[in-house]
Design a protein around this motif. Structure first.
Motif, PDB file in Angstrom:
ATOM      1  N   GLU A  24      46.221 -67.602 -49.027  1.00 31.67           N
ATOM      2  CA  GLU A  24      44.968 -67.319 -49.740  1.00 31.67           C
ATOM      3  C   GLU A  24      44.173 -66.212 -49.062  1.00 31.67           C
ATOM      4  O   GLU A  24      43.604 -65.345 -49.724  1.00 31.67           O
ATOM      5  N   TYR A  27      45.838 -62.865 -49.788  1.00 24.51           N
ATOM      6  CA  TYR A  27      45.572 -62.478 -51.177  1.00 24.51           C
ATOM      7  C   TYR A  27      44.151 -61.933 -51.305  1.00 24.51           C
ATOM      8  O   TYR A  27      43.932 -60.878 -51.894  1.00 24.51           O
ATOM      9  N   ASP A  32      46.789 -58.721 -52.771  1.00 27.40           N
ATOM     10  CA  ASP A  32      46.962 -59.338 -54.085  1.00 27.40           C
ATOM     11  C   ASP A  32      48.050 -58.655 -54.898  1.00 27.40           C
ATOM     12  O   ASP A  32      48.394 -59.106 -55.994  1.00 27.40           O
TER      13      ASP A  32
END
Length: 175
Positions: A24, A27, A32
């Motif tokens: 996470e 990202y 991303d």
């Protein structure tokens, strides 16, 4: 702007670190545009498809994004770079036999493998340059740019492993 497809493999400082803890954060931290692989503890691999004006810009920005999120991560390999016959054939969309015939049975001087054995290994960039310049194949500029940049990064990482006090004498041997 071109799209560059490449993979960066990192070693995490803590060999017991669970790479899933970073997904996470990576990202959100600019990665991303990457598929993140977390198969083994202590390692993470990111397959990027990144838009940039050059392969160097794409790769360097990706490395910086990863290191900003995981400062202790150490780059292990940038790929595509090291390839066997199967890898080269897959990347180029040819059969393995076609690539084998070109590299092994060619009358013209083909690229020298980095490792020669049952399964020889080459730098992809050297194969691409040879195919373009000697064999007159059409080679995608973005693929060549990414392969050359990755080769240079991987060579630079290997060079850093040589003790500074003997680098010049080692360099003289390699000429």
């Amino acid at each position: 702007m071109n799209e560059y497809d490449f993979t960066l493999k990192f070693n995490l400082e803590d060999s017991q670190a669970d790479p899933e803890d970073f997904i996470e954060r990576l990202y959100a931290g600019g990665c991303d545009d990457a598929l993140i692989g977390v198969g083994n503890k202590g390692y993470v691999a990111l397959n990027f498809i990144r838009e940039a004006s050059s392969a160097y810009q794409a790769i360097s920005s990706a490395i910086n994004d990863v290191k900003r999120v995981v400062p202790a991560a150490t780059l292990i390999e940038a790929s595509p770079d090291f390839v066997g016959l199967t890898d080269a054939a897959k990347i180029l969309g040819y059969t393995q036999q076609n690539i084998r015939n070109l590299l092994i049975k060619s009358d013209s001087k083909s690229p020298i493998p980095v490792y020669e054995g049952t399964d020889s290994i080459w730098h992809l960039a050297e194969i691409l340059i040879w195919l373009r310049e000697v064999q007159t194949y059409s080679i995608d500029d973005a693929l060549l740019d990414i392969a050359q940049t990755n080769m240079n990064i991987n060579i630079a990482m290997s060079w850093q492993k040589i003790a500074p006090d003997i680098q010049e004498s080692i360099k003289a041997l390699a000429v």
